[in-house]
Design a protein around this motif. Structure first.
Motif, PDB file in Angstrom:
ATOM      1  N   VAL A 128       0.863  -1.185   0.000  1.00 22.58           N
ATOM      2  CA  VAL A 128       0.000   0.000   0.000  1.00 22.58           C
ATOM      3  C   VAL A 128       0.898   1.234   0.000  1.00 22.58           C
ATOM      4  O   VAL A 128       1.847   1.323   0.781  1.00 22.58           O
ATOM      5  N   ASP A 129       0.594   2.189  -0.896  1.00 25.31           N
ATOM      6  CA  ASP A 129       1.382   3.422  -0.970  1.00 25.31           C
ATOM      7  C   ASP A 129       0.461   4.616  -0.779  1.00 25.31           C
ATOM      8  O   ASP A 129      -0.436   4.860  -1.602  1.00 25.31           O
ATOM      9  N   GLN A 130       0.663   5.341   0.346  1.00 25.13           N
ATOM     10  CA  GLN A 130      -0.144   6.524   0.665  1.00 25.13           C
ATOM     11  C   GLN A 130      -1.635   6.197   0.624  1.00 25.13           C
ATOM     12  O   GLN A 130      -2.449   6.973   0.126  1.00 25.13           O
ATOM     13  N   GLY A 131      -2.004   5.022   1.153  1.00 28.83           N
ATOM     14  CA  GLY A 131      -3.400   4.625   1.256  1.00 28.83           C
ATOM     15  C   GLY A 131      -3.970   3.943   0.047  1.00 28.83           C
ATOM     16  O   GLY A 131      -5.142   3.549   0.060  1.00 28.83           O
ATOM     17  N   VAL A 132      -3.177   3.768  -1.024  1.00 29.17           N
ATOM     18  CA  VAL A 132      -3.664   3.147  -2.270  1.00 29.17           C
ATOM     19  C   VAL A 132      -3.043   1.764  -2.404  1.00 29.17           C
ATOM     20  O   VAL A 132      -1.814   1.613  -2.348  1.00 29.17           O
ATOM     21  N   LEU A 133      -3.881   0.752  -2.559  1.00 28.32           N
ATOM     22  CA  LEU A 133      -3.400  -0.613  -2.728  1.00 28.32           C
ATOM     23  C   LEU A 133      -2.684  -0.743  -4.075  1.00 28.32           C
ATOM     24  O   LEU A 133      -3.246  -0.461  -5.125  1.00 28.32           O
ATOM     25  N   LYS A 134      -1.430  -1.221  -4.044  1.00 26.77           N
ATOM     26  CA  LYS A 134      -0.620  -1.322  -5.251  1.00 26.77           C
ATOM     27  C   LYS A 134      -0.483  -2.756  -5.746  1.00 26.77           C
ATOM     28  O   LYS A 134      -0.479  -2.998  -6.955  1.00 26.77           O
ATOM     29  N   ALA A 135      -0.325  -3.691  -4.819  1.00 27.46           N
ATOM     30  CA  ALA A 135      -0.118  -5.073  -5.255  1.00 27.46           C
ATOM     31  C   ALA A 135      -0.400  -6.014  -4.099  1.00 27.46           C
ATOM     32  O   ALA A 135      -0.339  -5.624  -2.926  1.00 27.46           O
ATOM     33  N   GLU A 136      -0.726  -7.270  -4.432  1.00 22.01           N
ATOM     34  CA  GLU A 136      -0.870  -8.310  -3.430  1.00 22.01           C
ATOM     35  C   GLU A 136      -0.635  -9.655  -4.091  1.00 22.01           C
ATOM     36  O   GLU A 136      -0.809  -9.823  -5.289  1.00 22.01           O
ATOM     37  N   GLY A 137      -0.187 -10.628  -3.270  1.00 23.66           N
ATOM     38  CA  GLY A 137       0.115 -11.933  -3.824  1.00 23.66           C
ATOM     39  C   GLY A 137       0.867 -12.790  -2.837  1.00 23.66           C
ATOM     40  O   GLY A 137       1.049 -12.423  -1.664  1.00 23.66           O
ATOM     41  N   PRO A 138       1.355 -13.957  -3.256  1.00 24.40           N
ATOM     42  CA  PRO A 138       2.080 -14.866  -2.370  1.00 24.40           C
ATOM     43  C   PRO A 138       3.462 -14.320  -2.027  1.00 24.40           C
ATOM     44  O   PRO A 138       4.006 -13.467  -2.720  1.00 24.40           O
ATOM     45  N   ALA A 139       4.017 -14.837  -0.933  1.00 20.80           N
ATOM     46  CA  ALA A 139       5.333 -14.390  -0.488  1.00 20.80           C
ATOM     47  C   ALA A 139       5.979 -15.505   0.329  1.00 20.80           C
ATOM     48  O   ALA A 139       5.351 -16.529   0.618  1.00 20.80           O
ATOM     49  N   ALA A 140       7.250 -15.306   0.683  1.00 16.40           N
ATOM     50  CA  ALA A 140       7.992 -16.282   1.486  1.00 16.40           C
ATOM     51  C   ALA A 140       8.237 -15.719   2.879  1.00 16.40           C
ATOM     52  O   ALA A 140       8.803 -14.646   3.022  1.00 16.40           O
ATOM     53  N   LEU A 141       7.764 -16.439   3.893  1.00 15.54           N
ATOM     54  CA  LEU A 141       7.953 -16.011   5.285  1.00 15.54           C
ATOM     55  C   LEU A 141       7.602 -17.169   6.201  1.00 15.54           C
ATOM     56  O   LEU A 141       6.679 -17.943   5.909  1.00 15.54           O
ATOM     57  N   ALA A 142       8.350 -17.293   7.282  1.00 21.64           N
ATOM     58  CA  ALA A 142       7.986 -18.275   8.302  1.00 21.64           C
ATOM     59  C   ALA A 142       6.714 -17.805   9.002  1.00 21.64           C
ATOM     60  O   ALA A 142       6.235 -16.682   8.793  1.00 21.64           O
ATOM     61  N   CYS A 143       6.161 -18.654   9.848  1.00 21.38           N
ATOM     62  CA  CYS A 143       4.924 -18.278  10.543  1.00 21.38           C
ATOM     63  C   CYS A 143       5.124 -16.976  11.312  1.00 21.38           C
ATOM     64  O   CYS A 143       6.116 -16.799  12.017  1.00 21.38           O
ATOM     65  N   GLY A 144       4.204 -16.078  11.175  1.00 22.63           N
ATOM     66  CA  GLY A 144       4.278 -14.777  11.821  1.00 22.63           C
ATOM     67  C   GLY A 144       3.976 -13.667  10.843  1.00 22.63           C
ATOM     68  O   GLY A 144       3.397 -13.891   9.767  1.00 22.63           O
ATOM     69  N   THR A 145       4.385 -12.454  11.191  1.00 19.10           N
ATOM     70  CA  THR A 145       4.077 -11.267  10.382  1.00 19.10           C
ATOM     71  C   THR A 145       5.282 -10.355  10.306  1.00 19.10           C
ATOM     72  O   THR A 145       6.017 -10.193  11.288  1.00 19.10           O
ATOM     73  N   ARG A 146       5.475  -9.756   9.145  1.00 18.34           N
ATOM     74  CA  ARG A 146       6.485  -8.716   8.968  1.00 18.34           C
ATOM     75  C   ARG A 146       5.821  -7.493   8.352  1.00 18.34           C
ATOM     76  O   ARG A 146       5.200  -7.591   7.285  1.00 18.34           O
ATOM     77  N   VAL A 147       5.944  -6.360   9.033  1.00 18.78           N
ATOM     78  CA  VAL A 147       5.414  -5.097   8.527  1.00 18.78           C
ATOM     79  C   VAL A 147       6.593  -4.180   8.261  1.00 18.78           C
ATOM     80  O   VAL A 147       7.391  -3.897   9.174  1.00 18.78           O
ATOM     81  N   GLU A 148       6.694  -3.712   7.020  1.00 18.82           N
ATOM     82  CA  GLU A 148       7.793  -2.816   6.645  1.00 18.82           C
ATOM     83  C   GLU A 148       7.213  -1.502   6.160  1.00 18.82           C
ATOM     84  O   GLU A 148       6.461  -1.461   5.168  1.00 18.82           O
ATOM     85  N   MET A 149       7.535  -0.436   6.880  1.00 20.54           N
ATOM     86  CA  MET A 149       7.076   0.896   6.507  1.00 20.54           C
ATOM     87  C   MET A 149       8.261   1.683   5.954  1.00 20.54           C
ATOM     88  O   MET A 149       9.347   1.695   6.546  1.00 20.54           O
ATOM     89  N   ARG A 150       8.065   2.367   4.836  1.00 19.94           N
ATOM     90  CA  ARG A 150       9.105   3.197   4.223  1.00 19.94           C
ATOM     91  C   ARG A 150       8.557   4.593   3.940  1.00 19.94           C
ATOM     92  O   ARG A 150       7.377   4.779   3.712  1.00 19.94           O
TER      93      ARG A 150
END
Length: 616
Positions: A128-150
């Motif tokens: 999401v960029d400035q409140g607008v959804l840009k992309a979504e799909g599968p990803a690689a991650l162990a169980c849990g959550t990662r939130v990255e803000m830039r």
């Protein structure tokens, strides 16, 4: 003014307005994300920041994760898994519950959310960029959550201007994570800033062990456990005795049901427990946890959830004060993190509780005008006038006293001693150069007695030691760049706590100015020179207090030096000596109080004297 029609705000603008309540700076983003991780049952939380958190802020946890089908809802306003009915608002047991954090953050930054639920085969992500959804799909991650803000506030540059320097914002992020880590010592935390690991905390610690990572040994060794229960409420934690107090409130932490809060009621209750045992402006070290039924506290009174409201404020106040009073009454402590200790001897002069200054109020005196701050010559002259020891010990560029003033003799003549010890009635009044003051004499070889305004004026009493402390302190402030030092024959190695190392980086220049010669070698500090007026042991003790933030840097050291060099109570003064001291003191700013915060002067008008003798 032309009337404008009422319209609905665009969704983007609504989210940005809402973000203004939740997202003030990078530290508030970190707080919201870490609270979500804790609510998800995380046992490990890793935080990475760049540019003070404004460029990059990433939080990774091993919590329950978010199913792929719910990721879009997670960045939608008013969507949450923590509330179902209105009744849930009055029994909140989670940290975050409004459903505003993620959408608010996403509306003012570039957000990448990646998560894998424990039962899911793979992770999913959305951007999401400035409140607008840009992309979504599968990803690689162990169980849990990662939130990255830039790029926080990149779309709202007006708000970006209100952020401080990268170092300041990074420190606020560190403090925010530290406060939450103290509430959950069972959870592992780590923080990396600019590629440098600031701390890594294992899970399963106790409170004392976790505090030891953030507070130096000089602080943690003086902490005592406390615990009180009453009417279904419990107050517990660690607190320091009055002799370990400091002149800032930044080591007073309050938690309500494990939530870090800033609450005036809890602060007042803690201060009340220590009342009469601390100097003005001193604060104890304290980590206090209040546990009570959820229905007894309203956590929904502040968007950032940093303030709470209690149903029975009186009961909470009484419990906190009752829990802390045994600690506040202890003058000496037993072992680190131990229970209540028996009272012992008061600390020696200049100890941890005796030498710290407190804030002295400025402004106009009720009986004298504002001090003339443009008179450094007289202050520096008098810093050496009354005490030849001070002149030898304090290597300041002192201005010589005026030729008409006789220097204080090292071997007092009998006539001078007789004059100084004369009774108040025998002393002849001597006028000062201004303020319409007349010097009448000395009482108990400690107090200087004056009359202001003639026969029907005010009676004024000045504490000679406190006045001289103020004079010497101002002289030191004006000559602070002298940088004289007393070299040590062999450099003294001192081990550095991580928090002390950070403090040393901030104060290295100031410590050099007052005479410390320091060289850093990894986690070891080599001390090769000390201020010339301090013995080595006292200099090391005071350096430790400064690095542990138990004293206020240069101000605290100047206070100690001024107290050491000032004339003492019980020392007789000749009339010329007393007049010189009073003239120099009248030139000093903040002259109403000594550097420790004690009063220098008391005055009595005709009405006060009449009440004293019950003539009214």
């Amino acid at each position: 003014m032309t009337r404008q029609p009422i319209t609905l705000l665009p969704d983007t603008l609504r989210n940005q307005i809402a973000a203004g309540e939740v997202v003030e700076r990078p530290a508030s983003v970190l707080k919201e994300l870490v609270e979500n991780s804790l609510d998800a049952g995380a046992t490990r939380i890793d935080v990475v920041i760049e540019g003070g958190g404004a460029s990059v802020l990433q939080v990774t946890d091993d919590g329950q994760g978010i199913p792929a089908g719910e990721l879009a809802l997670a960045v939608t306003r008013h969507a949450t898994s923590k509330l179902k009915t209105a009744a849930d608002l009055f029994t909140v047991t989670s940290f975050g519950f409004r459903g505003e954090a993620l959408p608010s953050i996403a509306s003012v930054s570039h957000l990448l959310l990646t998560s894998r639920a424990r039962e899911a085969a793979e992770a999913a992500s959305l951007e999401v960029d400035q409140g607008v959804l840009k992309a979504e799909g599968p990803a690689a991650l162990a169980c849990g959550t990662r939130v990255e803000m830039r790029r926080l506030f990149s779309g709202t540059p007006a708000r970006l201007k209100f952020l401080r320097s990268e170092a300041t914002e990074a420190k606020r992020c560190q403090e925010a994570l530290m406060r939450m880590a103290l509430a959950r010592p069972d959870v592992a935390f780590s923080l990396v800033s600019g590629g440098r690991e600031l701390f890594r905390l294992p899970g399963g610690q106790d409170l004392a062990g976790r505090l030891a990572r953030f507070w130096p040994p000089q602080v943690t060794e003086g902490l005592v456990k406390f615990r009180r229960e009453k009417d279904g409420m419990t107050a517990h934690g660690l607190a320091g005795s009055p002799c370990h107090a400091q002149n800032r409130a930044d080591r007073m932490f309050f938690y309500v049901n494990s939530r870090p809060v800033q609450d005036r009621l809890l602060m007042r209750a803690a201060r009340e427990a220590y009342k009469g045992r601390l100097l003005s402006g001193e604060y104890p070290q304290l980590a206090l946890f209040l546990e009570l039924p959820p229905e007894e506290v309203d956590v929904n009174v502040h968007p950032a959830k940093t303030e709470v409201r209690f149903r029975d404020e009186s009961a909470v106040f009484s419990l906190v004060r009752w829990a802390l009073e045994p600690v506040a009454g202890s003058a000496a402590l037993a072992e680190p993190g131990g229970g209540y200790a028996a009272a012992g001897a008061s600390p020696a002069w200049g100890g941890a509780g005796a030498s710290r200054p407190s804030a002295a109020p400025g402004g106009t005196s009720p009986w004298l005008g504002r001090g003339d701050e443009s008179a450094p010559a007289r202050l520096r002259a008098y810093a050496s006038f009354l005490s030849p020891e001070a002149e030898r010990e304090v290597p300041l560029p002192l201005t010589p006293p005026a030729p008409s003033v006789e220097r204080f003799p090292s071997d007092r003549s009998g006539a001078a001693a007789d004059q100084a010890a004369a009774s108040l009635g025998a002393a002849a009044p001597r006028a000062l150069q201004r303020e319409n003051l007349e010097y009448l004499g000395q009482v108990a070889d400690t107090y200087l007695v004056l009359r202001q305004g003639g026969a029907h004026g005010r009676l004024v009493i000045v504490d000679q030691h406190a006045a001289h402390e103020r004079v010497i302190l101002e002289g030191m402030r004006r000559a602070r760049a002298a940088g004289h030092t007393q070299p040590l024959a062999v450099p003294l190695p001192l081990s550095l706590h991580p928090s002390e190392a950070l403090r040393l980086e901030e104060l290295a220049g100031e410590l050099r100015e007052v005479g410390y010669l320091l060289e850093r070698d990894g986690d070891v500090l080599l001390l090769s020179g000390v201020p010339p007026t301090l013995a080595t042991g006292r200099a090391v003790q005071h350096l430790r207090e400064i690095l542990a933030e138990q004293s206020d840097g240069l101000t605290s050291l100047w206070t100690l030096l001024s107290c050491k060099s000032a004339i003492k109570a019980g020392q007789p003064l000749a009339t010329d000596e007393a007049l010189a001291l009073l003239e120099a003191w009248l030139d000093a700013p903040e002259r109403e109080h000594c550097p420790h915060g004690r009063p220098v002067v008391a005055s009595f008008g005709e009405s006060e004297l009449e009440r004293l003798f019950k003539r009214t």
